[in-house]
Design a protein around this motif. Structure first.
Motif, PDB file in Angstrom:
ATOM      1  N   ALA A 135       8.474  34.135  32.694  1.00  8.80           N
ATOM      2  CA  ALA A 135       7.659  33.748  33.837  1.00  8.80           C
ATOM      3  C   ALA A 135       7.505  32.239  33.948  1.00  8.80           C
ATOM      4  CB  ALA A 135       6.281  34.407  33.744  1.00  8.80           C
ATOM      5  N   THR A 136       7.417  31.552  32.802  1.00 10.86           N
ATOM      6  CA  THR A 136       7.266  30.094  32.827  1.00 10.86           C
ATOM      7  C   THR A 136       8.492  29.433  33.431  1.00 10.86           C
ATOM      8  OG1 THR A 136       5.815  30.125  30.888  1.00 10.86           O
ATOM      9  CG2 THR A 136       6.897  28.042  31.423  1.00 10.86           C
ATOM     10  N   TYR A 138      10.647  30.813  35.415  1.00 12.56           N
ATOM     11  CA  TYR A 138      10.739  31.188  36.828  1.00 12.56           C
ATOM     12  C   TYR A 138       9.856  30.282  37.676  1.00 12.56           C
ATOM     13  CZ  TYR A 138      11.138  34.007  41.038  1.00 12.56           C
ATOM     14  OH  TYR A 138      11.406  34.418  42.324  1.00 12.56           O
ATOM     15  N   SER A 139       8.644  30.020  37.203  1.00 14.11           N
ATOM     16  CA  SER A 139       7.728  29.158  37.948  1.00 14.11           C
ATOM     17  C   SER A 139       8.294  27.755  38.108  1.00 14.11           C
ATOM     18  CB  SER A 139       6.366  29.090  37.248  1.00 14.11           C
ATOM     19  OG  SER A 139       5.706  30.336  37.309  1.00 14.11           O
ATOM     20  N   GLN A 140       8.863  27.224  37.032  1.00 15.67           N
ATOM     21  CA  GLN A 140       9.449  25.885  37.089  1.00 15.67           C
ATOM     22  C   GLN A 140      10.626  25.846  38.064  1.00 15.67           C
ATOM     23  OE1 GLN A 140      10.348  25.322  32.945  1.00 15.67           O
ATOM     24  NE2 GLN A 140       8.302  24.556  32.444  1.00 15.67           N
ATOM     25  N   ASN A 142      11.127  27.895  40.558  1.00 17.04           N
ATOM     26  CA  ASN A 142      10.583  28.096  41.893  1.00 17.04           C
ATOM     27  C   ASN A 142      10.151  26.759  42.495  1.00 17.04           C
ATOM     28  OD1 ASN A 142       9.361  29.708  44.113  1.00 17.04           O
ATOM     29  ND2 ASN A 142       7.460  28.892  43.258  1.00 17.04           N
ATOM     30  N   ARG A 143       9.465  25.945  41.687  1.00 18.49           N
ATOM     31  CA  ARG A 143       9.049  24.620  42.171  1.00 18.49           C
ATOM     32  C   ARG A 143      10.267  23.754  42.488  1.00 18.49           C
ATOM     33  NH1 ARG A 143       4.948  25.447  38.246  1.00 18.49           N
ATOM     34  NH2 ARG A 143       6.107  24.294  36.642  1.00 18.49           N
ATOM     35  N   ARG A 175      -4.714  32.567  41.662  1.00 20.27           N
ATOM     36  CA  ARG A 175      -3.712  33.502  41.138  1.00 20.27           C
ATOM     37  C   ARG A 175      -4.351  34.469  40.150  1.00 20.27           C
ATOM     38  NH1 ARG A 175       1.603  30.956  38.902  1.00 20.27           N
ATOM     39  NH2 ARG A 175       2.235  31.183  41.072  1.00 20.27           N
ATOM     40  N   HIS A 181       4.306  38.407  37.007  1.00 21.63           N
ATOM     41  CA  HIS A 181       4.882  37.243  37.667  1.00 21.63           C
ATOM     42  C   HIS A 181       6.360  37.166  37.281  1.00 21.63           C
ATOM     43  CE1 HIS A 181       5.036  33.302  39.495  1.00 21.63           C
ATOM     44  NE2 HIS A 181       5.606  32.816  38.398  1.00 21.63           N
ATOM     45  N   PRO A 182       7.252  36.932  38.214  1.00 21.51           N
ATOM     46  CA  PRO A 182       7.002  36.570  39.611  1.00 21.51           C
ATOM     47  C   PRO A 182       6.556  37.736  40.476  1.00 21.51           C
ATOM     48  CG  PRO A 182       9.347  36.822  39.229  1.00 21.51           C
ATOM     49  CD  PRO A 182       8.688  36.926  37.883  1.00 21.51           C
ATOM     50  N   SER A 186       9.814  38.174  45.411  1.00 14.38           N
ATOM     51  CA  SER A 186       9.933  36.715  45.461  1.00 14.38           C
ATOM     52  C   SER A 186      11.389  36.266  45.396  1.00 14.38           C
ATOM     53  CB  SER A 186       9.135  36.081  44.313  1.00 14.38           C
ATOM     54  OG  SER A 186       9.381  34.701  44.233  1.00 14.38           O
TER      55      SER A 186
END
Length: 232
Positions: A135-136, A138-140, A142-143, A175, A181-182, A186
């Motif tokens: 998830a970490t 993926y978040s990075q 995504n940004r 959140r 997550h995600p 998404s």
């Protein structure tokens, strides 16, 4: 609370404008990364030590971040990390929806083949992160995807408005950490954006981005118990 900076702090060898710019970026990074809880009080003495700059520079940086919506300043209460009402959060997310959809359309028109290839590579990495349950990462990614769309749109004023929305603070406050997550769909939503950009379809790219950001907005506000919000 650990307020150590990941990046280097300002040094005495820098000129005043450079020290101010570095202090601004350092404090903004601390706020966005979650070092300060919502409504946490920030003292001038504390920030002077953390940022290693003068009290005058701290006051100037705090004023700028308050104007941009990252901090709040209240008489007799000092400076605090920003807390959003549900209505304020909805306004931020709706503004992001409009701005990012316009930027996606411009990206479809103006991005080079090399820039589109980079966007495709980021999306592929997002898929790897999703299916490995990272998830970490993926978040990075995504940004990075959204940032790359903004940069390749070649519309710095529009992109600057997005940066001023304090969107990361809204995400952190609203959140639901108990949900997976995600968010479901998404990755597919990002693929729709990518496909429209690859085919140079500006209208489709704008619509795909608007749908994606709208879905994220509805999911966040649903977590807050807002009636009428539909699940993403």
């Amino acid at each position: 609370m650990d307020l150590s900076l990941d990046a280097g702090v300002s040094t005495g060898g820098q000129d005043p404008s450079s020290r101010h710019a570095q202090a601004y970026q350092d404090l903004r990074n601390l706020i966005v990364s979650g070092h300060f809880a919502p409504n946490a009080r920030l003292t001038e003495a504390e920030l002077t030590g953390v940022l290693e700059v003068s009290r005058g520079t701290v006051r100037s940086v705090v004023l700028r971040l308050a104007q941009e919506g990252y901090l709040t300043r209240e008489p007799n209460r000092g400076v605090r990390a920003r807390v959003f009402t549900v209505e304020e959060a909805a306004n931020v997310l709706e503004a992001r929806e409009v701005l990012e959809s316009a930027l996606a359309g411009k990206c479809a028109e103006l991005a080079t083949e090399e820039e589109i290839a980079v966007l495709r590579s980021i999306w592929e990495e997002m898929g790897t992160a999703k299916y490995s349950s990272d998830a970490t990462a993926y978040s990075q990614l995504n940004r990075r995807f959204h940032q790359h769309v903004r940069e390749t749109a070649r519309r710095p004023i529009l992109a600057g408005f997005v940066d001023q929305l304090a969107y990361p603070l809204v995400m952190r406050q609203f959140r639901d950490q108990t949900r997976s997550h995600p968010r479901a769909n998404s990755l597919e939503e990002h693929h729709a954006i990518l496909a429209a950009i690859q085919t140079r379809n500006a209208d489709a790219a704008a619509a795909a981005m608007r749908h994606h950001v709208s879905s994220a907005r509805r999911a966040l506000l649903l977590n807050s118990g807002v009636r009428g919000a539909a699940p993403a």
